[in-house]
Design a protein around this motif. Structure first.
Motif, short mmCIF file in Angstrom:
data_model
loop_
_atom_site.label_atom_id
_atom_site.label_comp_id
_atom_site.label_asym_id
_atom_site.label_seq_id
_atom_site.Cartn_x
_atom_site.Cartn_y
_atom_site.Cartn_z
N UNK A 151 0.82 -1.22 0.00
CA UNK A 151 0.00 0.00 0.00
C UNK A 151 0.85 1.26 0.00
N UNK A 152 2.09 1.15 0.48
CA UNK A 152 2.97 2.32 0.52
C UNK A 152 3.50 2.71 -0.86
N UNK A 153 3.37 1.82 -1.83
CA UNK A 153 3.84 2.12 -3.19
C UNK A 153 2.85 3.07 -3.87
N UNK A 154 3.31 4.25 -4.27
CA UNK A 154 2.39 5.21 -4.93
C UNK A 154 2.14 4.81 -6.38
N UNK A 155 1.26 3.84 -6.58
CA UNK A 155 0.97 3.33 -7.92
C UNK A 155 -0.52 3.41 -8.16
N UNK A 156 -0.91 4.05 -9.27
CA UNK A 156 -2.34 4.20 -9.59
C UNK A 156 -2.50 4.14 -11.10
N UNK A 157 -3.03 3.02 -11.57
CA UNK A 157 -3.25 2.83 -13.01
C UNK A 157 -4.74 2.56 -13.23
N UNK A 158 -5.43 3.56 -13.72
CA UNK A 158 -6.86 3.41 -13.98
C UNK A 158 -7.05 2.71 -15.33
N UNK A 159 -8.19 2.05 -15.52
CA UNK A 159 -8.47 1.41 -16.81
C UNK A 159 -8.41 2.41 -17.97
N UNK A 160 -8.86 3.64 -17.75
CA UNK A 160 -8.84 4.65 -18.80
C UNK A 160 -7.41 4.98 -19.20
#
Length: 362
Positions: free
Chosen positions: A316-325
């Motif tokens: 959870x500490x990893x700043x990773x955010x990949x949205x489907x869009x």
């Protein structure tokens, strides 16, 4: 498509290796894109998630909340020009907290506001802070060992606060935000309300038309996007990551263009014979493009599956955010890049002379 499929079946190892390289490139592009988006979100989620459309700041603050200071009189002049529900004062201060019984320090950012205004955080666990010694914390604070109803101690003042609730997507400058009311703000802020620097800004939830009518005097108006860009290191961080992503796409185009061009050179004799027996250049060109598209689509499906699978097991500490869009956007761009990279091969096929190719084959 018939010729493309027959060739893929005939040279399985060759195209497997090319497909593997494409999968790795797709995986890298998507991971870096998710990392860039995650870092951007971690740096300014509190601004992104708020309903404020504009912020009134001190002049020459360069749109930075941490550089702005407003007096109570200045803030009142702004709020008097709009509806009561459209404006609220905001206090922002970087700080450090520790558990009452430990020395482990955690960097945080205090956000002081009216906790019944449009700037109030959405509670995901617990309750809204009410007393002056209560705060609502971003859920990322749990990674430092804090839980609901735990006490935190401000390192500068020694003031203790109780975490009454957790919120989500409220970080600022890569640190979790602690929301407090104005009585709590007085306990950690070093100036009095009537003195210089009572507030950081005035947050406004207004339209562009209303914003144009404001009379601000020696203050300045910034959009939420401008305030986001003003967070220290935000633009530089995003610029570096976006440049990396752009270079990855450029490198992918050159690498894949070189691979398909070499393969085309190796098949010049076969293409010449096909031209001699009546195959048109357009037919051969469609065969090459079909191969590229088919390999790209399979690589994109595998690359996306690997990326989202990896995202599911990241800490959870990893700043990773990949949205489907975002993933779809990167995938479409990658497909375009690979097709453009195949144009060099198409040009070479168009220049093939059937008689000359047959002569070399003999």
């Amino acid at each position: 498509m018939f010729l493309a499929w027959r060739e893929l079946r005939h040279a399985k190892l060759r195209y497997f290796l090319i497909g593997l390289i494409m999968v790795l490139i797709v995986w890298l592009v998507l991971f870096v894109s998710g990392l860039a988006n995650g870092l951007a979100n971690d740096n300014g989620a509190a601004i992104n998630s708020s309903k404020a459309t504009y912020y009134v700041l001190q002049k020459d603050s360069d749109n930075r909340l941490t550089r702005s200071n407003l007096t109570e009189t200045q803030a009142d002049k702004v709020t008097d020009q709009v509806e009561k529900t459209e404006a609220t004062n905001l206090g922002v201060q970087m700080g450090t907290i520790t558990p009452p019984t430990k020395d482990k320090k955690t960097d945080i950012t205090y956000f002081a506001t009216d906790l019944d205004s449009f700037m109030k955080p959405d509670i995901t666990e617990g309750n809204m802070a009410k007393a002056k010694d209560e705060v609502v914390a971003d859920i990322s604070l749990k990674e430092s060992g804090y839980e609901l109803n735990d006490q935190v101690k401000d390192s500068a003042t020694g003031q203790k606060f109780t975490i009454t609730g957790f919120t989500k997507d409220n970080t600022f400058s890569h640190s979790p935000v602690l929301f407090t009311n104005w009585d709590g703000w007085d306990l950690v802020h070093q100036t009095n309300k009537g003195a210089e620097g009572a507030y950081t800004a005035v947050a406004l939830h207004i339209s562009e038309k209303t914003a144009d009518k404001l009379s601000l005097g020696n203050l300045e108006l910034a959009t939420s996007k401008e305030v986001l860009q003003g967070i220290p290191g935000y633009s530089e961080e995003q610029g570096s990551l976006l440049m990396m992503i752009a270079f990855l796409f450029v490198i992918a185009a050159f690498v894949l263009a070189a691979f398909f061009y070499v393969i085309t050179i190796q098949k010049i004799n076969q293409f010449g014979i096909l031209k001699a027996v009546g195959a048109r250049t357009a037919y051969l060109g469609r065969s090459i493009v079909s191969q590229v598209i088919l390999l790209s689509i399979v690589s994109l499906l595998i690359g996306n599956a690997l990326t989202f699978g990896l995202a599911a097991i990241l800490p959870a500490s990893m700043p990773f955010a990949l949205s489907p869009l975002l993933a779809i956007g990167c995938s479409v761009l990658f497909l375009i890049v690979t097709v453009l990279g195949s144009l060099l091969s198409l040009y070479r096929v168009a220049k093939i002379d059937a008689l000359e190719a047959i002569g070399r084959a003999n």
